[in-house]
Scaffold this active site. Structure first.
Site, PDB file in Angstrom:
ATOM      1  N   GLY A  34       0.824  -1.216   0.000  1.00  0.00           N
ATOM      2  CA  GLY A  34       0.000   0.000   0.000  1.00  0.00           C
ATOM      3  C   GLY A  34       0.853   1.259   0.000  1.00  0.00           C
ATOM      4  O   GLY A  34       0.529   2.249  -0.663  1.00  0.00           O
ATOM      5  N   TYR A 185      -7.293 -17.196   7.372  1.00  0.00           N
ATOM      6  CA  TYR A 185      -6.837 -16.080   6.522  1.00  0.00           C
ATOM      7  C   TYR A 185      -7.297 -16.312   5.083  1.00  0.00           C
ATOM      8  O   TYR A 185      -7.834 -15.405   4.441  1.00  0.00           O
ATOM      9  CB  TYR A 185      -5.308 -15.962   6.578  1.00  0.00           C
ATOM     10  CG  TYR A 185      -4.736 -15.008   5.535  1.00  0.00           C
ATOM     11  CD1 TYR A 185      -5.001 -13.638   5.597  1.00  0.00           C
ATOM     12  CD2 TYR A 185      -3.935 -15.479   4.496  1.00  0.00           C
ATOM     13  CE1 TYR A 185      -4.473 -12.762   4.640  1.00  0.00           C
ATOM     14  CE2 TYR A 185      -3.408 -14.614   3.537  1.00  0.00           C
ATOM     15  CZ  TYR A 185      -3.675 -13.259   3.611  1.00  0.00           C
ATOM     16  OH  TYR A 185      -3.173 -12.393   2.666  1.00  0.00           O
TER      17      TYR A 185
HETATM   18  N1  LIG Z   1       2.859  -9.698   1.150  1.00  0.00           N
HETATM   19  C1  LIG Z   1       2.420 -10.756   0.519  1.00  0.00           C
HETATM   20  O1  LIG Z   1       3.187 -11.646   0.106  1.00  0.00           O
HETATM   21  C2  LIG Z   1       0.952 -10.903   0.264  1.00  0.00           C
HETATM   22  C3  LIG Z   1       0.507 -12.082  -0.347  1.00  0.00           C
HETATM   23  C4  LIG Z   1      -0.834 -12.200  -0.659  1.00  0.00           C
HETATM   24  C5  LIG Z   1      -1.693 -11.172  -0.396  1.00  0.00           C
HETATM   25  N2  LIG Z   1      -1.261 -10.032   0.227  1.00  0.00           N
HETATM   26  C6  LIG Z   1      -2.218  -8.951   0.459  1.00  0.00           C
HETATM   27  O2  LIG Z   1      -1.632  -7.719   0.096  1.00  0.00           O
HETATM   28  C7  LIG Z   1      -2.245  -6.665   0.830  1.00  0.00           C
HETATM   29  C8  LIG Z   1      -1.189  -5.727   1.362  1.00  0.00           C
HETATM   30  O3  LIG Z   1      -0.487  -6.389   2.389  1.00  0.00           O
HETATM   31  P1  LIG Z   1       1.067  -6.181   2.650  1.00  0.00           P
HETATM   32  O4  LIG Z   1       1.706  -7.464   2.334  1.00  0.00           O
HETATM   33  O5  LIG Z   1       1.549  -4.931   2.047  1.00  0.00           O
HETATM   34  O6  LIG Z   1       1.042  -6.082   4.261  1.00  0.00           O
HETATM   35  P2  LIG Z   1       1.605  -5.022   5.314  1.00  0.00           P
HETATM   36  O7  LIG Z   1       2.957  -4.536   4.943  1.00  0.00           O
HETATM   37  O8  LIG Z   1       1.436  -5.648   6.660  1.00  0.00           O
HETATM   38  O9  LIG Z   1       0.550  -3.847   5.197  1.00  0.00           O
HETATM   39  C9  LIG Z   1      -0.745  -4.023   5.682  1.00  0.00           C
HETATM   40  C10 LIG Z   1      -1.399  -2.684   5.897  1.00  0.00           C
HETATM   41  O10 LIG Z   1      -2.691  -2.931   6.446  1.00  0.00           O
HETATM   42  C11 LIG Z   1      -2.898  -2.040   7.525  1.00  0.00           C
HETATM   43  N3  LIG Z   1      -3.833  -2.610   8.492  1.00  0.00           N
HETATM   44  C12 LIG Z   1      -3.728  -3.781   9.168  1.00  0.00           C
HETATM   45  N4  LIG Z   1      -4.766  -3.915   9.997  1.00  0.00           N
HETATM   46  C13 LIG Z   1      -5.558  -2.833   9.821  1.00  0.00           C
HETATM   47  C14 LIG Z   1      -6.771  -2.396  10.406  1.00  0.00           C
HETATM   48  N5  LIG Z   1      -7.375  -3.079  11.369  1.00  0.00           N
HETATM   49  N6  LIG Z   1      -7.305  -1.232   9.986  1.00  0.00           N
HETATM   50  C15 LIG Z   1      -6.700  -0.499   9.034  1.00  0.00           C
HETATM   51  N7  LIG Z   1      -5.535  -0.846   8.454  1.00  0.00           N
HETATM   52  C16 LIG Z   1      -4.972  -2.002   8.857  1.00  0.00           C
HETATM   53  C17 LIG Z   1      -1.508  -1.837   8.103  1.00  0.00           C
HETATM   54  O11 LIG Z   1      -1.448  -0.606   8.776  1.00  0.00           O
HETATM   55  P3  LIG Z   1      -1.425  -0.474  10.393  1.00  0.00           P
HETATM   56  O12 LIG Z   1      -0.182  -1.137  10.859  1.00  0.00           O
HETATM   57  O13 LIG Z   1      -1.504   0.974  10.642  1.00  0.00           O
HETATM   58  O14 LIG Z   1      -2.630  -1.194  10.869  1.00  0.00           O
HETATM   59  C18 LIG Z   1      -0.648  -1.786   6.855  1.00  0.00           C
HETATM   60  O15 LIG Z   1      -0.624  -0.483   6.326  1.00  0.00           O
HETATM   61  C19 LIG Z   1      -3.115  -7.362   1.869  1.00  0.00           C
HETATM   62  O16 LIG Z   1      -4.465  -7.326   1.444  1.00  0.00           O
HETATM   63  C20 LIG Z   1      -2.631  -8.789   1.907  1.00  0.00           C
HETATM   64  O17 LIG Z   1      -3.637  -9.716   2.274  1.00  0.00           O
HETATM   65  C21 LIG Z   1       0.042  -9.895   0.562  1.00  0.00           C
END
Ligand SMILES: NC(=O)c1ccc[n+]([C@@H]2O[C@H](COP(=O)([O-])OP(=O)(O)OC[C@H]3O[C@@H](n4cnc5c(N)ncnc54)[C@H](OP(=O)(O)O)[C@@H]3O)[C@@H](O)[C@H]2O)c1
Length: 315
Positions: A34, A185
């Site tokens: 994001g 999840y």
């Molecule tokens: N990374 C991967 O390999 C992977 C694989 C498959 C899918 N995804 C998907 O990709 C998307 C992005 O994830 P990412 O990997 O970039 O993870 P990330 O680095 O952990 O980022 C997740 C974001 O979600 C926010 N968040 C978490 N809980 C929240 C809540 N209760 N309310 C509002 N914001 C919240 C976090 O901010 P705060 O800390 O401020 O809460 C953070 O900005 C997600 O939908 C994830 O399921 C990721």
């Protein structure tokens, strides 16, 4: 076979022209994919409104982005905790007051692999509550603004939808009897996809002018697992992230940026990396398995979600 619509390198931000005058609202913009998506939007002159849980991380992200793109960069955040529907409603009200145009709402935030069952303040299993129910209400509340902007909703899903039970466990939505981090999840990400595909169906034949796209970031080096996963999952992920199987968070953001900006995409599709196992490589149209748009399950999930959240969509 890999989608070559965008050439051998797949979709990259090189395809983007100026995004001046566009406004992107993104959940979870302070970290991971994001944050990188926000960087790309800002680099092309767009306005970015982040909806984030942690005010501290969000302030730091805004400072970092203004350092990179200048003090005039139009980036701000509204505090919103997706795991608390009162907070989602308040944040949506704030966006409706302050953001006159939404070219895309990107449902990017998530928690993952929560090791033991936890409930949100509204009493939902935490991954379903945060990833699906929170976004379900947010999208519903912002829908008319997106429609008036002829905008899009982008759902950031996961290949995890192919894991676990591959359907929705309606008789025990909180997994009281069989909680296990990965299937729960996976189901929450499948629920997000089903929401998107059912919304597409509901918009057919209406005068609404909103497109709905679904994508995933493959396997990307973000803070997702370290933020909410258990010790063993964190360790395994840490080891994996040292291999070429895991790409950068920046590359992980390309599918969501593409879905927010590119013309001519298909809606009943899943966009993401198209390389080995679709966890990395050129970005394009990937494989979408039919259990993600099982009509009976999608319709039932919509009804169950409206009832659980006490929010009725007006379409
Ligand atoms: N990374 C991967 O390999 C992977 C694989 C498959 C899918 N995804 C998907 O990709 C998307 C992005 O994830 P990412 O990997 O970039 O993870 P990330 O680095 O952990 O980022 C997740 C974001 O979600 C926010 N968040 C978490 N809980 C929240 C809540 N209760 N309310 C509002 N914001 C919240 C976090 O901010 P705060 O800390 O401020 O809460 C953070 O900005 C997600 O939908 C994830 O399921 C990721």
């Amino acid at each position: 076979m890999a989608d070559t619509t965008f050439g051998p390198k797949g979709w990259t931000p090189n395809r983007l022209g100026s995004l001046a005058g566009k406004t992107y609202v993104i959940t979870g913009g302070n970290a991971g994919a994001g944050f990188e998506a926000s960087r790309i939007f800002l680099s092309k002159g767009a306005q970015v409104v982040m909806l984030n849980r942690s005010a501290e991380k969000s302030t730091a992200a805004v400072v970092a982005l203004k350092e990179e793109f200048g003090t005039d960069a139009e980036v701000s955040f509204v505090r919103m905790d997706l795991s608390d529907l009162a907070s989602v409603r308040a944040a949506a009200d704030e966006v409706l007051k302050t953001v006159p145009q939404i070219d895309a709402l990107i449902c990017n935030a998530a928690i993952a692999q929560v090791p033991t069952q936890q409930l949100t303040v509204d009493g939902f299993e935490s991954q379903l509550g945060t990833n699906h129910y929170g976004h379900f209400v947010l999208c519903g509340m912002l829908f008319d603004r997106i429609d008036a902007s002829k905008g899009r909703i982008v759902v950031v899903a996961s290949l995890g939808y192919n894991m676990g039970i591959k359907t929705i466990q309606f008789d025990d939505m909180n997994w009281d009897k069989n909680y296990s981090a990965n299937p729960v999840y996976s189901q929450s990400k499948l629920a997000q996809m089903m929401f998107a595909y059912e919304l597409q169906d509901r918009l057919k034949g209406t005068v609404k002018d909103v497109s709905i796209y679904v994508c995933h970031p493959g396997a990307s080096a973000t803070s997702l697992i370290s933020s909410s996963g258990g010790l063993m999952t964190r360790l395994t992920w840490w080891l994996m992230s040292k291999t070429p199987m895991v790409q950068t968070a920046e590359r992980g953001s390309y599918p969501e940026v593409m879905c927010a900006t590119e013309d001519g995409l298909e809606q009943r599709a899943l966009y993401g990396p198209t390389g080995l196992m679709q966890t990395g490589g050129p970005v394009g149209k990937g494989t979408l398995n039919p259990h993600a748009y099982d009509k009976d399950v999608m319709e039932k999930l919509w009804r169950v979600s409206e009832e659980a959240t006490d929010f009725s969509w007006e379409i």
